[in-house]
Design a protein around this motif. Structure first.
Motif, mmCIF file in Angstrom:
data_model
loop_
_atom_site.group_PDB
_atom_site.id
_atom_site.type_symbol
_atom_site.label_atom_id
_atom_site.label_comp_id
_atom_site.label_asym_id
_atom_site.label_seq_id
_atom_site.Cartn_x
_atom_site.Cartn_y
_atom_site.Cartn_z
ATOM 1 N N ARG A 64 48.579 -12.153 23.107
ATOM 2 C CA ARG A 64 48.291 -11.125 22.107
ATOM 3 C C ARG A 64 49.223 -11.246 20.897
ATOM 4 N NH1 ARG A 64 45.929 -5.465 24.352
ATOM 5 N NH2 ARG A 64 44.401 -6.334 25.800
ATOM 6 N N VAL A 65 50.460 -11.634 21.140
ATOM 7 C CA VAL A 65 51.373 -11.895 20.025
ATOM 8 C C VAL A 65 50.816 -13.016 19.146
ATOM 9 C CG1 VAL A 65 53.666 -12.723 19.391
ATOM 10 C CG2 VAL A 65 53.421 -11.040 21.228
ATOM 11 N N LYS A 66 50.360 -14.102 19.794
ATOM 12 C CA LYS A 66 49.759 -15.202 19.035
ATOM 13 C C LYS A 66 48.566 -14.720 18.218
ATOM 14 C CE LYS A 66 50.858 -18.969 22.289
ATOM 15 N NZ LYS A 66 50.278 -19.997 23.180
ATOM 16 N N ASP A 67 47.682 -13.978 18.861
ATOM 17 C CA ASP A 67 46.496 -13.448 18.181
ATOM 18 C C ASP A 67 46.883 -12.653 16.945
ATOM 19 O OD1 ASP A 67 44.197 -14.338 19.316
ATOM 20 O OD2 ASP A 67 43.601 -12.414 20.200
ATOM 21 N N ALA A 68 47.859 -11.768 17.119
ATOM 22 C CA ALA A 68 48.270 -10.898 16.018
ATOM 23 C C ALA A 68 48.863 -11.708 14.868
ATOM 24 C CB ALA A 68 49.283 -9.870 16.516
ATOM 25 N N LEU A 69 49.747 -12.640 15.188
ATOM 26 C CA LEU A 69 50.442 -13.365 14.134
ATOM 27 C C LEU A 69 49.542 -14.360 13.408
ATOM 28 C CD1 LEU A 69 53.937 -13.882 15.797
ATOM 29 C CD2 LEU A 69 53.249 -12.183 14.095
ATOM 30 N N ARG A 70 48.447 -14.750 14.028
ATOM 31 C CA ARG A 70 47.492 -15.615 13.329
ATOM 32 C C ARG A 70 46.786 -14.858 12.198
ATOM 33 N NH1 ARG A 70 45.767 -17.727 18.936
ATOM 34 N NH2 ARG A 70 46.894 -19.697 19.152
ATOM 35 N N ARG A 71 46.780 -13.535 12.258
ATOM 36 C CA ARG A 71 46.168 -12.726 11.208
ATOM 37 C C ARG A 71 47.139 -12.407 10.069
ATOM 38 N NH1 ARG A 71 42.284 -9.085 12.070
ATOM 39 N NH2 ARG A 71 42.347 -9.059 9.796
ATOM 40 N N VAL A 72 48.402 -12.689 10.293
ATOM 41 C CA VAL A 72 49.458 -12.278 9.377
ATOM 42 C C VAL A 72 49.755 -13.388 8.372
ATOM 43 C CG1 VAL A 72 51.945 -11.843 9.286
ATOM 44 C CG2 VAL A 72 50.526 -10.603 10.919
ATOM 45 N N GLU A 73 49.931 -12.998 7.108
ATOM 46 C CA GLU A 73 50.361 -13.926 6.061
ATOM 47 C C GLU A 73 51.775 -13.560 5.624
ATOM 48 O OE1 GLU A 73 47.544 -13.583 2.912
ATOM 49 O OE2 GLU A 73 45.828 -14.150 4.161
ATOM 50 N N GLY A 74 52.479 -14.546 5.090
ATOM 51 C CA GLY A 74 53.816 -14.280 4.593
ATOM 52 C C GLY A 74 54.864 -14.986 5.413
ATOM 53 N N ALA A 75 55.983 -14.296 5.648
ATOM 54 C CA ALA A 75 57.109 -14.898 6.357
ATOM 55 C C ALA A 75 57.473 -14.032 7.544
ATOM 56 C CB ALA A 75 58.307 -15.039 5.423
ATOM 57 N N PHE A 76 57.688 -14.648 8.683
ATOM 58 C CA PHE A 76 58.109 -13.861 9.833
ATOM 59 C C PHE A 76 58.892 -14.705 10.828
ATOM 60 C CE2 PHE A 76 53.663 -15.152 10.514
ATOM 61 C CZ PHE A 76 53.744 -15.861 11.700
ATOM 62 N N SER A 77 60.022 -14.157 11.226
ATOM 63 C CA SER A 77 60.670 -14.545 12.469
ATOM 64 C C SER A 77 60.610 -13.308 13.339
ATOM 65 C CB SER A 77 62.117 -14.978 12.236
ATOM 66 O OG SER A 77 62.169 -16.275 11.685
ATOM 67 N N VAL A 78 59.909 -13.419 14.447
ATOM 68 C CA VAL A 78 59.643 -12.279 15.320
ATOM 69 C C VAL A 78 60.280 -12.524 16.677
ATOM 70 C CG1 VAL A 78 57.831 -11.053 16.599
ATOM 71 C CG2 VAL A 78 57.506 -11.572 14.175
ATOM 72 N N ILE A 79 60.941 -11.505 17.217
ATOM 73 C CA ILE A 79 61.289 -11.535 18.630
ATOM 74 C C ILE A 79 60.574 -10.362 19.294
ATOM 75 C CG2 ILE A 79 63.476 -12.718 18.342
ATOM 76 C CD1 ILE A 79 64.889 -10.070 18.745
ATOM 77 N N ALA A 80 60.136 -10.589 20.507
ATOM 78 C CA ALA A 80 59.413 -9.561 21.261
ATOM 79 C C ALA A 80 59.860 -9.614 22.712
ATOM 80 C CB ALA A 80 57.903 -9.792 21.159
ATOM 81 N N MET A 81 59.572 -8.540 23.445
ATOM 82 C CA MET A 81 59.918 -8.506 24.860
ATOM 83 C C MET A 81 58.852 -7.759 25.640
ATOM 84 S SD MET A 81 62.953 -5.604 24.921
ATOM 85 C CE MET A 81 62.832 -5.259 26.672
ATOM 86 N N THR A 82 58.607 -8.233 26.846
ATOM 87 C CA THR A 82 57.796 -7.522 27.821
ATOM 88 C C THR A 82 58.734 -7.077 28.944
ATOM 89 O OG1 THR A 82 57.291 -9.454 29.182
ATOM 90 C CG2 THR A 82 55.900 -9.079 27.251
ATOM 91 N N ARG A 83 58.191 -6.728 30.086
ATOM 92 C CA ARG A 83 59.046 -6.342 31.208
ATOM 93 C C ARG A 83 59.819 -7.532 31.770
ATOM 94 N NH1 ARG A 83 54.344 -3.398 34.516
ATOM 95 N NH2 ARG A 83 53.301 -5.240 33.651
#
Length: 491
Positions: free
Chosen positions: A171-190
């Protein structure tokens, strides 16, 4: 990360320094991970001083979060708070807000953001800026999304919620494929720590190891040092890493692209003790001073940095020119934003609250002042006045970056183009407006040479993102164009 204005009283910047908008840090596989995150955020405080937040996960207590305004040291060093953030997995974020938005700062804008999905909770923290955030936000609201903040970063959570993928990383991949610009993202699950950089790799993100099974993600290497983590490598442009305890998987969710790392990270944003692209930030800045001395020599008595960001370049300028280096300006390290009530009289003191001239050293001398940049020029004028008031015979400015003539839309707080001095004046006009004997900027080719590109800038395929200098944006700022921003005409 587009949000609300900073504290109205910041005497050193006066809206005259570019501000990196945030830093991110995450840890997995160590006891009391949130304490490590707090230390990491402390080391990244230069990337964002308005607010910070931490989210942690513990199997017994679930997800827990804390978001606070102010410095990390004033909030996340309190045992009573840190005890509420148990677990071996945590991520954190420090931020500036941008000056272009309207309204009042709200705690709901402070990251990391958290969401509950059918397969469990997830939190994200974002460094950069989404250039199509307005269009995404409109679309998401029309489809029923309810936003809780004004931050463009929240779009990522809502895009994840709409994804039909079966697990959080997909889902992270899906979301970021829609995003333009610049991003370094960190995320966490359980159970997982996730790190992603956009295909151009505009903003930094690095990987470290700690202990037997622990991993760290950080905006800069200096934050690894504070917790005793070993630097492994940079997360590559367009790469996504998914880390479980002791295991790491890498994938490439985006179409390949030629990297365009932000060159201003080398000039100003990153701490001088960090490593970028295998190069010491300090050494690059020292080399900028060497190039400046070659490109813009001047006969003078002293080379003085504008503290603190001008210091490495001033050292390089002194070494190359043979002109003595001296601390002609001293910074008061202990004047915080809550020093005294910011009355009009105090506001008028401006930079004098944080910078003071070493009069005994300056009097009668021809002084070269080395600074990292000129944005609006107001601080440069005030510093020039201070140097002349101290009895300097001449004042010469040497600037460790090319003229900043274009706003950044990739995660840097930049004034509108009309407020950038270099957008409306030539170098000679800026010299006269600031009121100095000479003013010279390093050339764009010189900056590239200092950053390790021996042949300078490749005009057909620039090696870095240098849009703030060149006006050549690697990703079209679609939201800004919609508002009427005029891109630079093709040459």
């Amino acid at each position: 990360m587009r949000t609300f204005p900073r504290h109205p009283f910041d005497p050193i910047s006066d809206g005259d320094k570019l501000k990196e908008e945030c830093g991110v840090f995450g840890v997995i596989g160590v006891a009391e991970a949130a304490n490590f995150v707090a230390l990491g955020l402390h080391a990244l405080q230069h990337r964002g001083q308005e607010a910070g937040g931490i989210v942690s996960y513990d199997p017994e207590h679930g997800f827990n979060s804390a978001r606070r305004f102010g410095y990390v040291r004033d909030n996340f060093t309190k045992a009573s708070l840190m005890e509420t953030l148990p677990g071996e997995l945590a991520i954190g974020h420090v931020r500036y807000s941008t000056a272009g938005s309207k309204g009042h700062t709200a705690i709901r804008d402070v990251q990391p953001f958290f969401g509950e999905f059918s397969m469990g909770g997830a939190a994200i923290a974002h460094n950069g800026n989404i250039t199509n955030a307005a269009a995404l936000r409109r679309e998401l609201i029309e489809r029923g999304s309810i936003f809780q903040s004004s931050s463009d970063s929240e779009c990522i959570i809502h895009l994840m919620a709409r994804s039909i993928q079966k697990n959080i990383p997909e889902r992270v991949k899906d979301a970021l494929r829609r995003v333009e610009g610049a991003f370094s993202v960190i995320a966490m699950t359980r159970t997982k720590l996730i790190g992603v950089r956009d295909a151009l790799g505009v903003r930094p993100l690095v990987l470290g190891r700690i202990g037997d099974d622990g991993y760290v993600l950080s905006s800069e290497t200096c934050a690894l040092d504070i917790i005793g983590a070993e630097f492994v490598r940079e997360i590559e442009p367009g790469e996504m890493v998914v880390i479980s305890k002791g295991e790491l998987e890498s994938s490439r969710p985006f179409a390949p692209a030629k990297p365009r790392f932000c060159i201003f990270e080398h000039v100003y944003f990153s701490r001088p003790d960090s490593i970028l692209g295998g190069r010491s930030v300090y050494e690059t800045r020292r080399q900028i001073g060497v190039e400046l001395a070659r490109e813009a020599p001047i006969d003078a008595d002293l080379v003085c940095p504008v503290p603190d960001s001008g210091t490495p370049a001033a050292i390089g300028f002194s070494q190359e020119s043979g002109i003595p280096f001296a601390m002609g300006i001293v910074r008061n390290q202990y004047m915080g934003r809550t020093f005294i009530e910011p009355t009009e009289q105090i506001r008028n003191m401006g930079v004098r609250l944080k910078l003071n001239v070493n009069r005994a050293l300056i009097k009668g001398k021809r002084v070269i002042l080395v600074d990292d940049s000129v944005v609006r020029g107001t601080t440069s004028r005030k510093i020039k006045d201070m140097i002349l008031d101290a009895g300097a015979a001449e004042v010469h400015f040497r600037i460790a970056s090319p003229p900043t003539a274009w706003p950044c839309f990739y995660g840097v707080d930049t004034p509108d183009r009309g407020k950038l001095l270099a957008a409306t004046m030539s170098e000679d006009e800026m010299r006269d407006w600031i009121g100095v004997d000479s003013l010279r900027f390093i050339s764009l080719d010189g900056l590239y040479r200092a950053a390790g590109e021996a042949r300078g800038r490749n005009p057909d395929a620039p090696q870095y993102c240098d849009a703030c200098f060149s006006g050549e944006y690697p990703v079209a700022p679609s939201d800004q164009i919609e508002k009427g921003f005029q891109m630079k005409a093709a040459e």
